[in-house]
Design a protein around this motif. Structure first.
Motif, PDB file in Angstrom:
ATOM      1  N   ARG A 395     -11.989  10.442  21.759  1.00 20.21           N
ATOM      2  CA  ARG A 395     -10.968  11.519  22.327  1.00 20.21           C
ATOM      3  C   ARG A 395     -11.101  12.637  21.210  1.00 20.21           C
ATOM      4  NH1 ARG A 395      -6.451  12.186  19.407  1.00 20.21           N
ATOM      5  NH2 ARG A 395      -6.034  10.684  17.796  1.00 20.21           N
ATOM      6  N   GLY A 396     -10.444  13.870  21.568  1.00 19.77           N
ATOM      7  CA  GLY A 396     -10.672  14.853  20.690  1.00 19.77           C
ATOM      8  C   GLY A 396     -10.133  16.150  21.195  1.00 19.77           C
ATOM      9  N   ILE A 397     -10.070  17.069  20.202  1.00 19.40           N
ATOM     10  CA  ILE A 397      -9.468  18.656  20.707  1.00 19.40           C
ATOM     11  C   ILE A 397     -10.925  19.432  20.813  1.00 19.40           C
ATOM     12  CG2 ILE A 397      -8.053  20.539  20.259  1.00 19.40           C
ATOM     13  CD1 ILE A 397      -6.540  18.034  21.213  1.00 19.40           C
ATOM     14  N   ALA A 398     -10.850  20.493  21.793  1.00 18.04           N
ATOM     15  CA  ALA A 398     -11.933  21.395  21.945  1.00 18.04           C
ATOM     16  C   ALA A 398     -11.369  22.743  22.152  1.00 18.04           C
ATOM     17  CB  ALA A 398     -12.824  21.124  23.040  1.00 18.04           C
ATOM     18  N   THR A 426      -7.145  17.776  29.407  1.00 18.80           N
ATOM     19  CA  THR A 426      -5.751  18.626  29.636  1.00 18.80           C
ATOM     20  C   THR A 426      -5.648  19.812  28.792  1.00 18.80           C
ATOM     21  OG1 THR A 426      -4.809  16.231  29.808  1.00 18.80           O
ATOM     22  CG2 THR A 426      -3.444  18.180  29.332  1.00 18.80           C
ATOM     23  N   ALA A 427      -5.353  21.146  29.612  1.00 18.78           N
ATOM     24  CA  ALA A 427      -5.113  22.151  29.072  1.00 18.78           C
ATOM     25  C   ALA A 427      -4.110  22.143  28.193  1.00 18.78           C
ATOM     26  CB  ALA A 427      -5.405  23.468  29.841  1.00 18.78           C
ATOM     27  N   ILE A 428      -4.219  23.081  26.892  1.00 21.24           N
ATOM     28  CA  ILE A 428      -2.959  22.980  25.794  1.00 21.24           C
ATOM     29  C   ILE A 428      -2.513  24.560  26.046  1.00 21.24           C
ATOM     30  CG2 ILE A 428      -1.987  22.906  23.816  1.00 21.24           C
ATOM     31  CD1 ILE A 428      -4.032  20.375  23.432  1.00 21.24           C
ATOM     32  N   GLY A 429      -1.365  24.827  26.467  1.00 24.40           N
ATOM     33  CA  GLY A 429      -0.719  26.222  26.374  1.00 24.40           C
ATOM     34  C   GLY A 429      -0.940  27.089  27.670  1.00 24.40           C
ATOM     35  N   THR A 430      -1.628  26.431  28.581  1.00 18.92           N
ATOM     36  CA  THR A 430      -1.811  27.286  29.896  1.00 18.92           C
ATOM     37  C   THR A 430      -2.026  26.216  31.070  1.00 18.92           C
ATOM     38  OG1 THR A 430      -3.581  28.370  31.108  1.00 18.92           O
ATOM     39  CG2 THR A 430      -4.440  26.899  29.356  1.00 18.92           C
ATOM     40  N   PRO A 431      -1.696  26.718  32.167  1.00 18.30           N
ATOM     41  CA  PRO A 431      -1.831  25.722  33.494  1.00 18.30           C
ATOM     42  C   PRO A 431      -2.842  25.654  34.015  1.00 18.30           C
ATOM     43  CG  PRO A 431      -0.631  27.737  34.020  1.00 18.30           C
ATOM     44  CD  PRO A 431      -0.858  27.936  32.433  1.00 18.30           C
ATOM     45  N   GLU A 432      -3.930  26.596  33.528  1.00 26.07           N
ATOM     46  CA  GLU A 432      -5.165  26.459  34.159  1.00 26.07           C
ATOM     47  C   GLU A 432      -6.048  25.386  33.646  1.00 26.07           C
ATOM     48  OE1 GLU A 432      -7.162  30.358  34.377  1.00 26.07           O
ATOM     49  OE2 GLU A 432      -5.596  31.502  34.579  1.00 26.07           O
ATOM     50  N   VAL A 455      -8.389  22.594  24.472  1.00 30.87           N
ATOM     51  CA  VAL A 455      -8.639  21.242  25.397  1.00 30.87           C
ATOM     52  C   VAL A 455      -8.368  20.019  24.862  1.00 30.87           C
ATOM     53  CG1 VAL A 455     -10.109  20.352  27.369  1.00 30.87           C
ATOM     54  CG2 VAL A 455     -10.052  22.841  26.956  1.00 30.87           C
ATOM     55  N   SER A 456      -7.570  19.172  25.329  1.00 30.66           N
ATOM     56  CA  SER A 456      -7.408  17.908  24.753  1.00 30.66           C
ATOM     57  C   SER A 456      -8.176  16.922  25.668  1.00 30.66           C
ATOM     58  CB  SER A 456      -6.163  17.270  24.730  1.00 30.66           C
ATOM     59  OG  SER A 456      -5.944  16.030  24.600  1.00 30.66           O
ATOM     60  N   TRP A 457      -9.128  16.403  25.206  1.00 28.14           N
ATOM     61  CA  TRP A 457     -10.230  15.579  25.925  1.00 28.14           C
ATOM     62  C   TRP A 457     -10.051  13.991  25.842  1.00 28.14           C
ATOM     63  CZ3 TRP A 457     -14.027  12.647  23.713  1.00 28.14           C
ATOM     64  CH2 TRP A 457     -14.540  13.174  22.316  1.00 28.14           C
ATOM     65  N   THR A 458     -10.332  13.297  26.545  1.00 26.53           N
ATOM     66  CA  THR A 458     -10.539  11.807  26.513  1.00 26.53           C
ATOM     67  C   THR A 458     -11.719  11.402  27.230  1.00 26.53           C
ATOM     68  OG1 THR A 458      -8.139  11.510  26.165  1.00 26.53           O
ATOM     69  CG2 THR A 458      -9.416   9.383  26.744  1.00 26.53           C
ATOM     70  N   LEU A 459     -12.528  10.435  26.694  1.00 28.77           N
ATOM     71  CA  LEU A 459     -13.694   9.891  27.568  1.00 28.77           C
ATOM     72  C   LEU A 459     -13.747   8.425  27.183  1.00 28.77           C
ATOM     73  CD1 LEU A 459     -16.601  10.233  28.399  1.00 28.77           C
ATOM     74  CD2 LEU A 459     -17.510  10.479  26.168  1.00 28.77           C
ATOM     75  N   TYR A 460     -13.815   7.638  28.532  1.00 33.45           N
ATOM     76  CA  TYR A 460     -14.074   6.163  28.680  1.00 33.45           C
ATOM     77  C   TYR A 460     -15.312   6.100  28.750  1.00 33.45           C
ATOM     78  CZ  TYR A 460      -8.748   6.102  28.671  1.00 33.45           C
ATOM     79  OH  TYR A 460      -7.544   6.391  28.579  1.00 33.45           O
ATOM     80  N   ALA A 461     -16.008   5.022  28.329  1.00 34.16           N
ATOM     81  CA  ALA A 461     -17.336   4.598  28.391  1.00 34.16           C
ATOM     82  C   ALA A 461     -17.548   2.989  28.632  1.00 34.16           C
ATOM     83  CB  ALA A 461     -18.039   4.920  27.624  1.00 34.16           C
ATOM     84  N   GLU A 462     -18.107   2.454  29.451  1.00 38.12           N
ATOM     85  CA  GLU A 462     -18.237   0.980  29.449  1.00 38.12           C
ATOM     86  C   GLU A 462     -19.219   0.657  28.354  1.00 38.12           C
ATOM     87  OE1 GLU A 462     -20.389  -2.261  32.440  1.00 38.12           O
ATOM     88  OE2 GLU A 462     -19.723  -0.310  33.323  1.00 38.12           O
ATOM     89  N   ARG A 463     -19.038  -0.567  27.833  1.00 32.81           N
ATOM     90  CA  ARG A 463     -19.935  -0.800  26.485  1.00 32.81           C
ATOM     91  C   ARG A 463     -21.354  -1.121  27.138  1.00 32.81           C
ATOM     92  NH1 ARG A 463     -17.963  -5.384  22.524  1.00 32.81           N
ATOM     93  NH2 ARG A 463     -20.168  -5.355  22.032  1.00 32.81           N
ATOM     94  N   ASN A 464     -22.169  -0.815  26.401  1.00 32.42           N
ATOM     95  CA  ASN A 464     -23.573  -1.315  26.785  1.00 32.42           C
ATOM     96  C   ASN A 464     -24.428  -1.289  25.495  1.00 32.42           C
ATOM     97  OD1 ASN A 464     -25.685  -1.696  28.787  1.00 32.42           O
ATOM     98  ND2 ASN A 464     -26.301   0.575  28.475  1.00 32.42           N
ATOM     99  N   ASP A 465     -24.053  -1.855  24.482  1.00 31.93           N
ATOM    100  CA  ASP A 465     -24.748  -2.273  23.287  1.00 31.93           C
ATOM    101  C   ASP A 465     -25.709  -3.309  23.547  1.00 31.93           C
ATOM    102  OD1 ASP A 465     -23.093  -4.721  22.412  1.00 31.93           O
ATOM    103  OD2 ASP A 465     -21.801  -3.063  22.289  1.00 31.93           O
TER     104      ASP A 465
END
Length: 547
Positions: A395-398, A426-432, A455-465
């Motif tokens: 996750r993070g903020i962009a 998810t947008a922060i401070g705007t509905p767009e 933008v607040s973002w979250t990324l899920y990934a299946e483990r593939n190590d």
């Protein structure tokens, strides 16, 4: 009559010499011996013999006796004197006193006999401080004993009082026994060493070829302590014999080796029976490169599941006592407290697991902390989210630029251990709302939307190590139980099944105690108390007595 004869008679007359029946008396009017000297002066020796010719190889006094009594008999009739009966002052290079027994001397006759009927010493040897030679030397070449002591009453057979140096040195120049204690007649204590409150070592064995810093290059098997013990069953259950043992191993072999070949019984047992003793039962340190403890169960034929190591708290105290505690605290950021490795499960927990919070195998998984609003009385728990997939989450903020785009850099290892991605923006401070403009490629993806949007973002990934690729079954959700586990449960009590239906059974050792107990009548005694003596078959020896 010549001058020499005249002088002789004059001198004899002056000294009071009396000639009667061929007996000669000096100061003695009635001599009873061939030469009878009576000292009547307040000073001076009764008889003085000076041998002043240095080239004369004969004795100053030579005594022969063809009779049945002694060649020399000396008596001190004073009851108040503290002087010795005889004194030998040796200023030369020879021995102080020499007694030669003829080869034809009868068996059992003593070369040196002291018959002490009084309260004094039988023998007393004083050695000068600078003398490095033995105080008493016995050079024995026969097949008997070099020295024998018969202790027939209370007291000590041999008493050694050492202020400095070694109390007893025993050099064995053949493959023989250095010390033999024969207790087959009356039992008793083989060796008793009392250190009281002093620092010291009860028993030391050096097997280092004379150099404790370098391992020996030759030699056979060496045991610092070896005992063969075959005893009957204890008189009461749980009672055992006990011993303390300390050793320093400077070589490349074992400091202590115990082999147990019996059909039952422990190889070693350590008990602390003092209720207030807070010290460890066993304490070990290792300054080398290996583990402190290594335990292996090597049997290939076992009935059921065996536990290689078991640590249990078996008391009834109301507290969260710890069965096993592991810690590793090297430099900050390093160290593994507990590591488990298994071909099936690395770690199995029957009940909740807590790592400053609950991490359980079968119940809930949570972190646990002191409640920030009431840390003295409450705890706060946050629980882990369960999933039917093995997932990694990022996750993070962009911040979108003037063109309404942002490239999100993922860790350099992202592509190596992940696949099958899911995105949440998810947008922060705007509905767009923003959107994913380019999916993950080369460890990055691009989002787009209204310029300047946070933008607040979250990324899920299946483990593939590498592990998941090699063991895809590790991510399998529905798993068939192994044949030997069919009909068994992880938590049988939740299904009203009996405890013997559990797959992972508890191997907790039941509470027990062992008491170290000495045989009756063999309690340790003080040094001044009567102790059974070593019984050695005495030779039939008739020793002469004093007149």
């Amino acid at each position: 009559m010549n001058i020499k004869t005249t002088l002789t008679l004059v001198c004899a007359a002056m000294m009071g010499m009396q000639l009667q029946a061929q007996n000669v008396g000096i100061g003695e009017p009635a001599p009873s011996s061939k030469l009878d000297i009576l000292q009547t002066e307040t000073a001076g020796s009764s008889l003085e013999v000076n041998h002043t010719i240095t080239t004369n190889g004969s004795s100053a006094i030579f005594l022969r006796n063809s009779g049945t009594n002694r060649a020399l008999h000396a008596q001190n009739l004073s009851t108040t004197t503290t002087s010795s009966i005889a004194r030998f002052l040796q200023l030369g290079q020879g021995n102080g006193v020499e007694i030669d027994m003829d080869a034809a001397s009868p068996s059992g006759i003593a070369s040196f006999l002291v018959n002490n009927a009084g309260a004094g010493f039988g023998g007393y040897f004083i050695q000068a401080a600078g003398n490095t030679r033995p105080g008493l030397l016995v050079d024995h070449s026969g097949s008997g004993y070099g020295m024998m002591v018969y202790q027939n009453a209370t007291g000590n057979g041999i008493y050694n009082d050492v202020t400095n140096g070694t109390g007893f040195v025993n050099i064995i120049r053949a493959d023989q026994t250095g010390f033999l204690g024969d207790h087959t007649t009356a039992g008793g204590t083989g060796a008793s060493i009392s250190l009281d409150v002093q620092d010291g070592i009860g028993y030391i064995v050096d097997a280092d070829n004379g150099n404790s810093t370098t391992p020996a290059t030759a030699g056979g098997d060496v045991y610092g302590f070896f005992a063969n013990v075959y005893t009957a069953s204890p008189v009461a259950a749980g009672t055992i014999a006990g011993a303390a043992f300390a050793a320093t191993q400077g070589g490349v072999s074992h400091g202590m080796l115990i082999n147990h070949t019996g059909s039952q019984g422990r190889n070693a047992e350590f008990n602390i029976n003092g209720a207030t003793n807070a010290d460890e039962t066993v304490f070990a340190t290792n300054l080398g490169q290996g583990p402190v403890f290594v335990g292996q169960q090597q049997s290939d034929v076992l009935a059921g599941t065996i536990t290689a190591a078991n640590f249990s708290y078996t008391g009834a105290d109301l507290d969260d006592h710890i069965g096993v505690e592991g810690s590793s605290t090297p430099a900050a950021g390093y160290g593994i407290g507990v590591q488990g490795t298994g071909n099936y499960y690395g770690v199995v927990s029957i009940g909740d697991m807590i790592a400053t919070g609950d991490l359980t195998a079968f119940g809930t998984k949570a972190f646990t902390i002191d409640h920030p609003e009431d840390p003295e009385n409450k705890m706060l728990k946050h629980f882990a989210i369960e999933s039917n997939e093995v997932l990694n989450l990022y996750r993070g903020i962009a911040q979108l630029d003037a063109n309404g785009q942002a490239t999100i850099e993922l860790p350099s290892y992202f592509d190596d251990i992940n696949t099958n991605f899911s995105y949440q923006l998810t947008a922060i401070g705007t509905p767009e709302q923003p959107y994913v403009m380019e999916e993950v490629n080369n460890n990055k993806f691009v989002v787009a939307g209204k310029p300047g949007t946070k933008v607040s973002w979250t990324l899920y990934a299946e483990r593939n190590d590498a592990y998941m690729r090699a063991h895809p079954e590790a991510g399998q959700v529905e798993v068939e139980k192994k044949e030997n586990n069919k009909g068994k449960y992880i938590r049988p009590e939740l299904y009203n099944a009996s405890p013997d239906k559990a797959i992972f059974k508890s191997h907790t050792v039941k509470k027990q105690s062992s008491t170290i107990q000495l045989p009756k009548g063999k309690e340790l005694q003080n040094q001044q108390q009567d102790r059974p003596a070593i019984k050695i078959q005495k030779e039939t020896t008739e020793l002469p007595t004093l007149d």
